[in-house]
Design a protein around this motif. Sequence first.
Motif, mmCIF file in Angstrom:
data_model
loop_
_atom_site.group_PDB
_atom_site.id
_atom_site.type_symbol
_atom_site.label_atom_id
_atom_site.label_comp_id
_atom_site.label_asym_id
_atom_site.label_seq_id
_atom_site.Cartn_x
_atom_site.Cartn_y
_atom_site.Cartn_z
ATOM 1 N N VAL A 54 0.868 -1.171 0.000
ATOM 2 C CA VAL A 54 0.000 0.000 0.000
ATOM 3 C C VAL A 54 0.903 1.218 0.000
ATOM 4 O O VAL A 54 1.833 1.306 0.807
ATOM 5 N N GLU A 55 0.641 2.145 -0.928
ATOM 6 C CA GLU A 55 1.410 3.384 -0.961
ATOM 7 C C GLU A 55 0.572 4.450 -0.259
ATOM 8 O O GLU A 55 -0.497 4.810 -0.737
ATOM 9 N N ILE A 56 1.054 4.927 0.870
ATOM 10 C CA ILE A 56 0.346 6.013 1.553
ATOM 11 C C ILE A 56 0.916 7.322 1.024
ATOM 12 O O ILE A 56 2.121 7.580 1.138
ATOM 13 N N VAL A 57 0.075 8.111 0.383
ATOM 14 C CA VAL A 57 0.555 9.346 -0.258
ATOM 15 C C VAL A 57 -0.170 10.553 0.346
ATOM 16 O O VAL A 57 -1.236 10.428 0.936
ATOM 17 N N LEU A 58 0.436 11.710 0.172
ATOM 18 C CA LEU A 58 -0.197 12.949 0.600
ATOM 19 C C LEU A 58 -0.864 13.587 -0.619
ATOM 20 O O LEU A 58 -0.449 13.351 -1.757
ATOM 21 N N GLU A 59 -1.879 14.364 -0.347
ATOM 22 C CA GLU A 59 -2.651 14.971 -1.431
ATOM 23 C C GLU A 59 -1.750 15.734 -2.409
ATOM 24 O O GLU A 59 -1.906 15.628 -3.615
ATOM 25 N N HIS A 60 -0.770 16.495 -1.865
ATOM 26 C CA HIS A 60 0.062 17.316 -2.758
ATOM 27 C C HIS A 60 1.015 16.479 -3.610
ATOM 28 O O HIS A 60 1.615 16.981 -4.551
ATOM 29 N N GLU A 61 1.142 15.191 -3.291
ATOM 30 C CA GLU A 61 2.003 14.326 -4.103
ATOM 31 C C GLU A 61 1.298 13.850 -5.378
ATOM 32 O O GLU A 61 1.938 13.315 -6.280
ATOM 33 N N LEU A 62 -0.008 14.040 -5.433
ATOM 34 C CA LEU A 62 -0.754 13.601 -6.620
ATOM 35 C C LEU A 62 -0.368 14.491 -7.807
ATOM 36 O O LEU A 62 -0.257 15.705 -7.679
ATOM 37 N N CYS A 63 -0.175 13.853 -8.960
ATOM 38 C CA CYS A 63 0.310 14.539 -10.146
ATOM 39 C C CYS A 63 -0.845 15.075 -10.996
ATOM 40 O O CYS A 63 -1.581 14.277 -11.574
ATOM 41 N N ALA B 233 -3.622 10.039 2.449
ATOM 42 C CA ALA B 233 -3.689 10.139 3.915
ATOM 43 C C ALA B 233 -4.721 11.157 4.399
ATOM 44 O O ALA B 233 -5.503 10.862 5.303
ATOM 45 N N GLU B 234 -4.768 12.333 3.783
ATOM 46 C CA GLU B 234 -5.684 13.375 4.275
ATOM 47 C C GLU B 234 -7.150 13.021 4.058
ATOM 48 O O GLU B 234 -8.021 13.572 4.713
#
Length: 364
Positions: free
Chosen positions: A12-21, A68-69
Amino acid sequence: MITITTPQGKQVEIVLEHELCQPMDMGEHVRAYCHLHGSDHQRSLSINKMTGWGHCFNAACQATVLVAEWNRPVAQRLLHLYYQGLTSTALPSYQPPHPQSWHKPSIVQPLLLPLPKAIPAWQQEELHTLQALDRQMRWALAQSRRAQMYLHERSIPLKTALEAGVGYVPLALLERQEMRKEHEVLRRWVDRLIFPLNSPFGRGYIGRSLWHWKPGMNETIHKALLERPGSPKRWIKTNPAGWFGVELEQLLDTIMLVEGAFDRLTLLAAGLPASQIVALVGTALQVEWLPAQVKTVVLALDGDDGGKEASGRLADQIAQAGLRVQVCPLRQTTWGKDWNELWQHLGKQSLTPVFEALSETRSA
Ligand SMILES: [Zn+2]
């Protein structure tokens, strides 16, 4: 971004909203270029806004992501378990020997939520309509003599119910001229007590039918009436549903799980804190929904065979997630099989096992 690998090899990749491209809002979903497998001409990453879970449709990538958010409780829980696993494996020699740690697994296994299926439009509309009427439903309970009589006969003070967010949908509320649309959507919720539910996906509701209930009619007779063919269902839920309790982030470090909504109201009426008692109301226990501060779970399920079976199963599940678990027995008697039935007939003394179990967790 953090990659979490489960012992089954699932990532599972836990990412932050700002990491979305270059994310693009598509209604229920957000589409983004996948930063995991790199460049690509399509926004192959699709994330459900309500749950935070997403998937990359590129055949070679197929990543599972969690923003995450958008789903803090689950992200927090996964991260917490992940770091717990890291510290106990990476730094064993720095940890002072602790007698109890011998019994605990050194790596806590993160559990994965199944990806929720798309929610049909009518269920979304039903949920949004109930959410919009939340205050009016509580107001209606504060006004309805009939609904209050029902609570009274189950030995639940009105104040306890209102403080727990319980409401009521009388026909009169939906028959108003300006409520025509709501009436259409909420037809099946009429004459029900409404209990707010919480889950990582937000607020949901469960409704208990008072159809054909009359003052003086006991629970067994009313239940039999509702089980006849053609009667409304005794309980209905929104999708997503959840647990009847405070918002997940507000739970105390020791919580008690009960089965029914009226069992929770019973324990609140007896003076236990709202942030400690959670009613499952038929929604599965998902340990990963519990926020990181929850360390101990006391199971106080029904005294019938179903309750005993569930108790054993849930105790294993909770222990496997690295939490302390304790079982509070309810002995089925002629007075009933759940806390509300015992409370109605025997009063506060019937709840002694509950108070004992909670004080044991404090002294342990
Ligand atoms: Zn990808």
